[in-house]
Motif scaffolding. Structure first.
Motif, PDB file in Angstrom:
ATOM      1  N   ILE A 196      -8.255  -4.607   7.583  1.00 13.27           N
ATOM      2  CA  ILE A 196      -6.873  -4.369   7.159  1.00 13.27           C
ATOM      3  C   ILE A 196      -6.200  -5.715   6.930  1.00 13.27           C
ATOM      4  O   ILE A 196      -6.062  -6.519   7.848  1.00 13.27           O
ATOM      5  N   ALA A 197      -5.773  -5.978   5.709  1.00  8.12           N
ATOM      6  CA  ALA A 197      -5.121  -7.249   5.384  1.00  8.12           C
ATOM      7  C   ALA A 197      -3.644  -7.210   5.769  1.00  8.12           C
ATOM      8  O   ALA A 197      -2.977  -6.187   5.626  1.00  8.12           O
ATOM      9  N   LYS A 198      -3.152  -8.322   6.277  1.00 10.25           N
ATOM     10  CA  LYS A 198      -1.728  -8.512   6.579  1.00 10.25           C
ATOM     11  C   LYS A 198      -1.159  -7.434   7.506  1.00 10.25           C
ATOM     12  O   LYS A 198      -0.041  -6.947   7.300  1.00 10.25           O
ATOM     13  N   ALA A 199      -1.938  -7.074   8.506  1.00 10.17           N
ATOM     14  CA  ALA A 199      -1.429  -6.137   9.513  1.00 10.17           C
ATOM     15  C   ALA A 199      -0.361  -6.838  10.358  1.00 10.17           C
ATOM     16  O   ALA A 199      -0.444  -8.042  10.619  1.00 10.17           O
ATOM     17  N   ILE A 200       0.637  -6.076  10.792  1.00  2.90           N
ATOM     18  CA  ILE A 200       1.706  -6.610  11.631  1.00  2.90           C
ATOM     19  C   ILE A 200       1.557  -5.995  13.021  1.00  2.90           C
ATOM     20  O   ILE A 200       1.644  -4.776  13.184  1.00  2.90           O
ATOM     21  N   VAL A 201       1.336  -6.843  14.013  1.00  5.42           N
ATOM     22  CA  VAL A 201       1.085  -6.375  15.380  1.00  5.42           C
ATOM     23  C   VAL A 201       2.273  -6.718  16.265  1.00  5.42           C
ATOM     24  O   VAL A 201       2.740  -7.862  16.281  1.00  5.42           O
ATOM     25  N   ARG A 202       2.732  -5.703  16.999  1.00  2.85           N
ATOM     26  CA  ARG A 202       3.819  -5.900  17.966  1.00  2.85           C
ATOM     27  C   ARG A 202       3.403  -5.331  19.314  1.00  2.85           C
ATOM     28  O   ARG A 202       2.565  -4.434  19.392  1.00  2.85           O
ATOM     29  N   ILE A 203       4.030  -5.837  20.370  1.00  6.72           N
ATOM     30  CA  ILE A 203       3.806  -5.314  21.712  1.00  6.72           C
ATOM     31  C   ILE A 203       4.930  -4.330  22.029  1.00  6.72           C
ATOM     32  O   ILE A 203       6.110  -4.668  21.920  1.00  6.72           O
ATOM     33  N   ASP A 204       4.569  -3.115  22.424  1.00  9.41           N
ATOM     34  CA  ASP A 204       5.560  -2.069  22.666  1.00  9.41           C
ATOM     35  C   ASP A 204       6.019  -2.064  24.129  1.00  9.41           C
ATOM     36  O   ASP A 204       5.902  -1.069  24.846  1.00  9.41           O
ATOM     37  N   LEU A 205       6.517  -3.199  24.549  1.00  7.22           N
ATOM     38  CA  LEU A 205       7.105  -3.358  25.872  1.00  7.22           C
ATOM     39  C   LEU A 205       8.472  -4.005  25.692  1.00  7.22           C
ATOM     40  O   LEU A 205       8.620  -4.931  24.874  1.00  7.22           O
ATOM     41  N   LYS A 206       9.446  -3.557  26.465  1.00 11.21           N
ATOM     42  CA  LYS A 206      10.825  -4.013  26.288  1.00 11.21           C
ATOM     43  C   LYS A 206      10.953  -5.529  26.320  1.00 11.21           C
ATOM     44  O   LYS A 206      11.635  -6.133  25.494  1.00 11.21           O
TER      45      LYS A 206
END
Length: 412
Positions: free
Chosen positions: A214-224
């Motif tokens: 997957i090109a240019k995936a955006i990853v975030r952490i789902d913690l406050k």
């Protein structure tokens, strides 16, 4: 072999070898110590064995990529930047190229080329090298370095350069001895975590998508407390988890949280940042243009077929039906999961395969203009042993060479 030198370099990675070469060229009598049977073991594994030396970023952009501590490397980078590094390797017979316009490799794309050239330069300069020689402790008198104690006897020197690396890849000699040397002499070592490594996830469906990137995936952490953290880059599925440049870079943020929470929830946008509304409008438009395709085929206009199928299964969509014929809640759920696909990180491969260590000797106790300790006269640090790590793409190796080059000057 002699017992007295001007400087002893402990560790023969990129930082250690260039530090030894630099010091010798400045007229110092140098001893290079390596606990393994050959030089540059971890360097051999760098960049998947291709040895990504550096990249084409400007100095400012390069330093900014290391975060708030990036400015610490200003003097080192100014003394040996990407152009200087390429010129140095050219001078010892190694030509470099940048096929993608960003990463810089030896033209052979083989780390053995780099190790061989550095070793030949060490030999040309007649630098004393002692392999299979583990340093047990540093010798110090009145807060001044006096030498090292090894399994092959003591060696005296008023300058010691620690280039022992981090904790990653213990099979290549990493055991954290540099951190112990620093702590024994009063230095603070920050918490150490594995970084630049793949992670394992709870979601088993990833095993069905290993053929696609997957090109240019955006990853975030789902913690406050980590909502502001994100990374962008290529994502690769493995049989048990996630890897690819975006995960390797972001793992330095994940591993400390894993220690605290056991599981770390991620949200990944795999459609180049498209919002839920943009995804819905795209599917609606494509459904009009391709009225006969089923929901998987329609979703595959955004994602690989394997991923499209798995996401449809996650929301219990009927794979044979068209998108518009799905239950309304399922359509909404599908749009949501495409915009923010949830993953649960349960573990990492740990230091066993970590390319970089997050943490190290506190930068507050090292002079950035010389790499010398502020606590012990004559003690220098360079490379990964310090609390400074960057993303993948030649950042960390450039820093190793630059910091080793600066340390090798020994204030001269």
């Amino acid at each position: 072999m002699k017992k007295q030198y001007d400087v002893i370099v402990v560790g023969s990675g990129g930082a250690g070898m260039i530090a030894a070469i630099t010091a010798k060229k400045l007229g110092f009598d140098v001893l290079l110590l390596e606990k393994l049977s050959s030089l540059g073991a971890k360097l051999k594994a760098t960049g998947g064995g291709k040895c990504n030396l550096t990249n084409t970023l400007s100095k400012d952009d390069f330093m900014n990529s290391f975060g708030r501590n990036g400015k610490f490397m200003m003097k080192a980078i100014n003394m040996l930047d990407k152009n200087d590094l390429r010129e140095f390797f050219s001078s010892i017979g190694v030509q470099t190229d940048t096929k993608d316009g960003f990463r810089i490799f030896p033209v052979t794309h083989n780390s053995s080329t780099i190790i061989s050239a550095l070793q030949k330069e060490l030999e040309r300069l007649e630098i004393d090298i002692l392999c299979d020689c583990k340093v047990d402790r540093l010798l110090c008198d009145n807060e001044k370095i006096t030498g090292v104690q090894t399994q092959k006897g003591n060696f005296e020197a008023p300058h010691i350069i620690i280039a022992t690396g981090g904790l990653g890849f213990p099979m290549l000699g990493a055991n954290g001895d540099g951190y112990e040397f620093a702590k024994e002499l009063g230095h603070k070592v920050t918490d150490l975590y594995p970084a630049m490594l793949p992670v394992y996830v709870k979601e088993t469906w990833v095993a069905n998508c290993t053929a696609d990137t997957i090109a240019k995936a955006i990853v975030r952490i789902d913690l406050k407390k980590a909502k502001k953290l994100k990374a962008v880059g290529d994502l690769i599925f493995t049989s048990k988890g996630l890897r690819g440049p975006v995960i390797l870079d972001f793992s330095r943020e994940i591993t400390p949280l894993l220690e605290k929470y056991d599981e770390v929830p991620l949200l990944i946008n795999m459609v180049k940042g498209k919002s839920e509304d943009e995804i819905f409008q795209h599917l609606k438009k494509q459904g009009t243009l391709k009225p006969d395709v089923n929901v998987v085929e329609l979703l595959s206009t955004l994602l690989p077929v394997s991923v499209s199928k798995e996401l449809c299964l996650q929301v219990k969509a009927n794979l044979d039906k068209k998108f518009k014929d799905q239950d309304g809640q399922i359509r909404n759920d599908l749009v949501k999961i495409v915009a923010n696909t949830p993953f649960t990180v349960t573990d990492s491969v740990g230091f066993k395969k970590a390319m970089i260590t997050r943490g190290g000797v506190s930068l507050k106790e090292i002079d950035p203009n010389t790499m010398q300790s502020k606590i012990v006269e004559g003690l220098y640090f360079c490379g990964e042993v310090m609390d400074l790590d960057g993303p993948c793409g030649g950042y960390n190796l450039q820093w190793s060479f630059s910091s080793g080059y600066l340390a090798g000057h020994l204030n001269k």
